[in-house]
Design a protein around this motif. Structure first.
Motif, short mmCIF file in Angstrom:
data_model
loop_
_atom_site.label_atom_id
_atom_site.label_comp_id
_atom_site.label_asym_id
_atom_site.label_seq_id
_atom_site.Cartn_x
_atom_site.Cartn_y
_atom_site.Cartn_z
N GLN A 102 11.34 -45.83 54.62
CA GLN A 102 12.33 -46.72 53.34
C GLN A 102 13.19 -45.06 52.61
N PRO A 103 14.23 -44.86 52.03
CA PRO A 103 14.82 -44.20 51.41
C PRO A 103 14.43 -44.54 50.24
N LEU A 104 13.88 -45.02 49.23
CA LEU A 104 13.05 -45.02 47.58
C LEU A 104 12.01 -44.06 48.14
N LEU A 105 10.99 -44.92 49.29
CA LEU A 105 9.62 -44.04 48.58
C LEU A 105 10.14 -43.09 50.07
N ALA A 106 10.83 -42.47 51.27
CA ALA A 106 11.07 -40.78 50.71
C ALA A 106 11.84 -39.51 49.42
N PHE A 107 12.28 -40.61 48.98
CA PHE A 107 13.41 -40.16 47.65
C PHE A 107 12.26 -39.40 46.92
N VAL A 108 11.14 -40.71 46.34
CA VAL A 108 10.39 -40.61 45.76
C VAL A 108 9.49 -39.24 45.86
N VAL A 109 8.29 -39.55 47.01
CA VAL A 109 7.84 -37.70 47.69
C VAL A 109 8.60 -36.71 47.81
N ALA A 110 9.59 -36.80 48.56
CA ALA A 110 10.54 -35.86 48.46
C ALA A 110 10.38 -35.18 46.75
N ALA A 111 10.91 -35.69 45.58
CA ALA A 111 10.73 -35.49 44.39
C ALA A 111 9.44 -35.07 44.45
N LEU A 112 8.23 -35.33 43.96
CA LEU A 112 6.82 -35.13 43.89
C LEU A 112 7.01 -33.50 45.02
N VAL A 113 7.39 -33.64 45.94
CA VAL A 113 7.04 -32.46 46.29
C VAL A 113 7.57 -30.76 45.48
N ALA A 114 8.80 -31.86 45.37
CA ALA A 114 10.31 -30.26 44.61
C ALA A 114 9.59 -29.84 43.55
N ALA A 115 8.62 -31.07 43.11
CA ALA A 115 8.07 -30.89 40.82
C ALA A 115 6.79 -29.87 41.63
N LEU A 116 5.82 -30.16 42.64
CA LEU A 116 4.90 -29.06 42.57
C LEU A 116 5.62 -28.15 43.65
N LEU A 117 6.47 -28.21 43.58
CA LEU A 117 7.00 -26.20 44.39
C LEU A 117 7.66 -25.24 43.52
N LEU A 118 8.77 -26.45 42.83
CA LEU A 118 9.03 -25.63 41.73
C LEU A 118 8.00 -25.44 40.15
N VAL A 177 14.32 -30.78 35.22
CA VAL A 177 13.27 -30.59 34.17
C VAL A 177 13.04 -29.27 34.61
N SER A 178 12.80 -29.10 35.91
CA SER A 178 12.17 -27.79 36.77
C SER A 178 13.03 -26.45 36.18
N GLY A 179 13.93 -27.27 35.59
CA GLY A 179 15.39 -26.21 35.42
C GLY A 179 16.50 -25.63 36.46
N MET A 180 15.45 -26.23 37.17
CA MET A 180 16.48 -25.93 38.81
C MET A 180 18.12 -26.20 38.87
N SER A 181 18.01 -27.53 38.15
CA SER A 181 19.72 -28.03 38.28
C SER A 181 20.67 -27.03 37.32
N ALA A 182 20.20 -26.71 36.33
CA ALA A 182 21.21 -25.32 35.38
C ALA A 182 21.18 -24.25 36.54
N ASP A 183 19.41 -23.28 37.34
CA ASP A 183 19.83 -22.33 37.77
C ASP A 183 20.65 -22.17 39.27
N LEU A 184 20.78 -23.94 39.94
CA LEU A 184 21.53 -24.15 40.84
C LEU A 184 23.21 -24.43 40.50
N GLY A 185 23.37 -24.42 39.41
CA GLY A 185 24.62 -24.87 39.25
C GLY A 185 24.78 -23.38 39.23
N ALA A 186 24.22 -22.00 38.42
CA ALA A 186 25.08 -20.77 38.38
C ALA A 186 25.28 -20.13 39.06
#
Length: 435
Positions: A24-40, A315-324
């Motif tokens: 289910q997409p919501l669950l998939a997004f939450v898991v992906a967000a958790l993984v991204a947060a830990l990796l970042l 929160v990870s700062g990746m958003s600003a870095d990715l934008g640049a």
């Protein structure tokens, strides 16, 4: 470099879970967000709060607008107003201009109706026209479905454009106006012009999809149908044009130009014009919203999940870095937004998921590059419609309703969606030279 790899791994995991694992997409997004947060490197104690904030921030400004859009569209469909609009345009333009009539029908009806509702409602009408005119079903269907698709990808109050407007801080009214400017020429090319090459494709529609004819006497009047269905567009467009011409009126029109107020007012008007005013009981009119809410719930969950992933990137700062980093690439920002949405669309299938996910990734690019956010909404919308294939429910709906082979479905449906995406981007880029 590790940050980029982390985002790619998170998006890859999201793709695998949804496309292959059918999570289910919501669950998939939450898991992906958790993984991204830990990796970042986000501190573990901050991760739950970031996910909750992302979901709340994005849904908080959208849930009422999207739900009002759903119940409004449901009332337009259930009352027969959508069918009245279609039959009026077809009768007015005559048998020789059926493709043109169906093109206009798809676009006009597609504004208040969500895509799947419009598809199920109007495709049976095509079958009856095929019987009357003897024309090829696919050649008649493509102009109508192109109109529905463009409205779905480009125009508020559809979920993906509404979510994108919020995510990249665009203006709802301006996005609607620009979307109409871009959508009309795109529709002409991907609709009736492209359909001329499909006359040789022979459909074998199943009889179960043929709807019974509804007497005209049971449908709402022509003016009532058009005026009510297009009321949100008229209100948003009028207030936007007024504030552009008279900036001093911006404060006075702030309430009337608010999308939530526009949708609520439109729905209240529709209750009277298409319900109570035609002799229906209030309890009868209120039966539609419950069904509409069930239909819109999965889309709201997708948007919520995309908000969680977006907030982790912030929160990870990746958003600003990715934008640049994206801003530093030798590619126009609007094209980058389109490419990101296209890649996600090809991987995941859903235009809504592609749009809202791309919005979260590209949002910092809008701020760092100074590109018009309203045009970025349209560029992402065009990319989110690209290359519909076997992982898209719309692909299979079209194939099964019209009884086509896979080859003919790719030749007609997939190519039409790709034309919408490519031509839509070209007109967005053209419009960017003037605004």
């Amino acid at each position: 470099m590790w940050n980029i790899v982390s985002v790619l791994l998170a998006v890859g995991l999201l793709t695998i879970m949804i496309a292959w694992g059918k999570v289910q997409p919501l669950l998939a997004f939450v898991v992906a967000a958790l993984v991204a947060a830990l990796l970042l490197g986000v501190p573990p104690k901050d991760i739950p709060g970031a996910i909750e904030k992302g979901i709340g921030d994005l849904l908080g400004s959208l849930v009422v607008i999207i739900c009002l859009g759903a119940v409004f569209g449901k009332l337009i469909a259930d009352s027969g107003a959508a069918r009245r609009i279609a039959t009026c345009l077809i009768a007015g333009l005559g048998p020789s201009r059926l493709p043109v009539a169906l093109t206009i029908t798809g676009f006009v009806v597609g504004i208040p109706l969500y895509y799947n509702v419009g598809f199920v409602l109007l495709v049976p009408l095509i079958f009856s026209l095929v019987t009357q005119s003897g024309r090829a079903a696919v050649a008649l269907a493509i102009p109508l479905l192109a109109g529905l698709s463009i409205a779905h990808g480009f125009l508020p109050p559809h979920p993906s454009p509404v979510a994108l407007v919020s995510a990249i801080q665009a203006d709802m009214g301006a996005t609607l106006l620009y979307g109409i400017v871009v959508g009309i020429p795109t529709l002409i090319i991907a609709g009736p012009v492209f359909a001329m090459s499909l006359r040789h494709i022979r459909a074998q529609p199943a009889g179960v999809f043929r709807a019974s004819e509804v007497p005209d006497s049971e449908l709402p009047g022509v003016f009532n149908s058009f005026a009510t269905a297009l009321l949100p567009v008229v209100l948003l467009a009028a207030t936007t044009l007024l504030t552009m011409a008279r900036p001093d009126l911006n404060g006075a029109l702030a309430v009337l130009s608010n999308p939530l107020v526009v949708m609520l007012l439109s729905y209240v008007v529709a209750i009277f014009t298409l319900g109570l005013g035609r002799g229906k009981r209030f309890s009868e009119v209120m039966q539609g919203p419950a069904e509409a809410m069930r239909e819109i719930a999965p889309i709201l969950l997708i948007i919520a999940g995309a908000g969680a992933l977006k907030q982790v990137l912030v929160v990870s700062g990746m958003s600003a870095d990715l934008g640049a980093r994206l801003a530093g690439l030798p590619v126009p920002p609007l094209v980058l937004g389109w490419v990101v949405a296209t890649l996600i669309r090809i991987c995941l299938g859903s235009a809504t998921v592609a749009g809202v996910t791309a919005g979260g990734i590209v949002a910092p690019l809008v701020q760092s590059s100074g590109v018009d956010p309203n045009l970025m909404v349209l560029a992402i919308g065009a990319g989110s419609l690209m290359c519909s294939h076997v992982n898209d429910s719309g692909f299979w709906m079209f194939k099964e309703y019209f009884g086509l082979s896979l080859r003919d479905t790719f030749r007609s449906w997939t190519l039409m969606e790709t034309l919408v995406g490519v031509v839509g981007l070209l007109f967005v880029l053209l419009l960017s030279l003037f605004v």
